[in-house]
Design an enzyme around this catalytic site. Sequence first.
Site, PDB file in Angstrom:
ATOM      1  N   LYS A  95     -43.741  32.662  39.320  1.00 51.97           N
ATOM      2  CA  LYS A  95     -43.331  33.915  38.682  1.00 51.97           C
ATOM      3  C   LYS A  95     -44.004  35.029  39.463  1.00 51.97           C
ATOM      4  O   LYS A  95     -45.246  35.162  39.418  1.00 51.97           O
ATOM      5  CB  LYS A  95     -43.810  33.980  37.226  1.00 51.97           C
ATOM      6  N   LYS A 110     -38.868  24.506  24.779  1.00 56.33           N
ATOM      7  CA  LYS A 110     -40.225  24.907  24.435  1.00 56.33           C
ATOM      8  C   LYS A 110     -40.745  23.899  23.417  1.00 56.33           C
ATOM      9  O   LYS A 110     -40.014  23.527  22.479  1.00 56.33           O
ATOM     10  CB  LYS A 110     -40.211  26.307  23.814  1.00 56.33           C
ATOM     11  N   SER A 124     -34.023  28.424  29.264  1.00 59.16           N
ATOM     12  CA  SER A 124     -35.218  28.125  28.485  1.00 59.16           C
ATOM     13  C   SER A 124     -34.882  28.290  27.006  1.00 59.16           C
ATOM     14  O   SER A 124     -34.498  29.378  26.575  1.00 59.16           O
ATOM     15  CB  SER A 124     -36.335  29.098  28.906  1.00 59.16           C
ATOM     16  N   GLU A 157     -44.349  21.446  31.613  1.00 53.18           N
ATOM     17  CA  GLU A 157     -44.920  22.692  32.123  1.00 53.18           C
ATOM     18  C   GLU A 157     -46.117  23.106  31.269  1.00 53.18           C
ATOM     19  O   GLU A 157     -46.012  23.175  30.040  1.00 53.18           O
ATOM     20  CB  GLU A 157     -43.811  23.759  32.078  1.00 53.18           C
ATOM     21  N   ASP A 186     -41.761  22.841  28.116  1.00 51.38           N
ATOM     22  CA  ASP A 186     -42.798  23.843  28.402  1.00 51.38           C
ATOM     23  C   ASP A 186     -43.663  24.038  27.161  1.00 51.38           C
ATOM     24  O   ASP A 186     -43.162  24.442  26.109  1.00 51.38           O
ATOM     25  CB  ASP A 186     -42.135  25.179  28.788  1.00 51.38           C
ATOM     26  N   GLY A 243     -39.264  32.627  34.603  1.00 51.05           N
ATOM     27  CA  GLY A 243     -38.663  33.851  34.080  1.00 51.05           C
ATOM     28  C   GLY A 243     -39.556  34.448  33.025  1.00 51.05           C
ATOM     29  O   GLY A 243     -40.352  33.740  32.398  1.00 51.05           O
ATOM     30  N   ASP A 289     -47.733  26.705  35.201  1.00 49.86           N
ATOM     31  CA  ASP A 289     -47.206  28.072  35.116  1.00 49.86           C
ATOM     32  C   ASP A 289     -48.425  28.993  34.998  1.00 49.86           C
ATOM     33  O   ASP A 289     -48.937  29.510  35.999  1.00 49.86           O
ATOM     34  CB  ASP A 289     -46.248  28.167  33.911  1.00 49.86           C
ATOM     35  N   LYS A 329     -34.542  23.618  29.479  1.00 49.30           N
ATOM     36  CA  LYS A 329     -35.989  23.544  29.239  1.00 49.30           C
ATOM     37  C   LYS A 329     -36.216  23.789  27.766  1.00 49.30           C
ATOM     38  O   LYS A 329     -35.773  24.803  27.227  1.00 49.30           O
ATOM     39  CB  LYS A 329     -36.688  24.596  30.104  1.00 49.30           C
TER      40      LYS A 329
END
Length: 371
Positions: A262, A163, A135, A213, A188, A290, A238, A161
Amino acid sequence: MKLEAVELRRIRISLVAPFETSFGTQLERDILILKAITDEGEGWGECVAGEEPDYSSEYVEAAQHVLVHHLLPRLLALPRLTAADVKGALQRFHGHRMAKASIEMAVLDAELRARRESFAHYLGAVRSAVDCGVSVGIHRSIPELLATVGGYLDQGYRRVKLKIKPGWDVEPVRAVRERFGDVLLQVDANTAYTLADARHLAQLDAFNLLLIEQPLPEDQVLAHAELAKLIRTPVCLDESITSEQAAADAIQLGACSIINIKPGRVGGYLEARRIHDLCAKHDVPVWMGGMLETGLGRAGNVAMAAMPDFKLPGDTSASDRYYHRDITEPFVLVDGRLNVPDGPGLGVNVDVAYLESITTSSQVVRSSAAD
Ligand code: OSB
Ligand code: MG
C-alpha cells in the site's frame, strides 16, 4: 520544479455499504485531498489515513496537522523539488508515512503531468489492465455474507478476500468455499489474533486459501515467523510492512511469503516501488492493497499494480464497490479487470464541481514571502 502552494481539502463521502473489519465499522469517509501548485502546473494527491487511528497510528486530522505545520513548510522552502527529493527532505520527521505519501503523490502527479508521462510508464508497468479482487467486510450472518460474495462474483471479481476476526473465521470461510467452489479466496485479520491462536488458525489450512493477511499485531514480526511454521496457509503482511527496511527484515526472518503493498502505508509510491523491486529479487509475490481510495488513489494504485511482481489480484475494486459517485471518472470493471490509465500523471480528471459540493473544509499553505 518549484512547489509554490498546496491546497488541502477535506471531503465527506458515504460508502455504498458499511465496511466492517476487526477494528471497526465504516459508513462514510472523511478524506484529505491535496492539490500541489507548482511553477510547472498542478498535481493531485490523496491521503489514505482514516478518520480514527485504528488501522495504524495515523488518522486524517493528524495527517493534515503534520502536513500544515511541519512537512509542507519544509518542502515549500526548497528552491526546487521533485518527487524523488521528498523522502530525503522530510527525513528528520519520524513516521507520518501516510501524510508524507500524500504530498509525494501530488508532487509526482504534477511532475509527470508537466512532462506528459503516465504513472504507469514511470513505474514500469507491463500490463494495460490489472486483475481485481474485492475485500468483503464482516457480515451479521453467513447468508448475508454469501449474498454479498455472490453479487461480487457475478460482477466478475477474480478473487475474494474475507475480513476475519475471532468468532468470524472458520465458518464463513467454510461457507464461501462450499458455496462458490474453487474461487480464489484469502482472509485478512487486521492484527486480531495472537500466536496462541495458531492451532485455531491452522483449521483454515483445510480451505486452500491464497494467504492469511496480518493475523498478528504489527510489531510482532518474529511471532509471524513462528506462526508461519505452524500453519500451511501462506502468511502475508500488511500493517507490519512500513518501509523497504521492514520488508527486507520480514522476508529474512521468514515472517511472510507474500506482501501487500500500500503506497500510503510505506510513505509513497517511490518507497512502494523499492519494496516491489526487493520482493521481486527475493521471489516474494506482491499484490496491491487498498484503503477505500477515491479515483485519485485508485489511479495510482492501478498503475502500480501493473508492475511485474504484482502476481496476485489486488484490492483494486471498481469505483462502484465504494462510492455512488467518484470524484474522478469512475473505474469500471471489465471482465474482472480495471484498465490502467495511460494519460499524463495519474491520468484521471477530478470533477471539481462535485469535489466542491462534498468539501467540508479547505485551506491553502503557501511558501512564505521571504522564499
Ligand atoms: O487491511 O486491507 C486492509 C480498508 C481500510 C483499511 C485497511 C484495509 C482495508 C481493506 C479494503 O481491506 C481494501 C479496499 O480498498 O478495497
Ligand atoms: Mg489488510
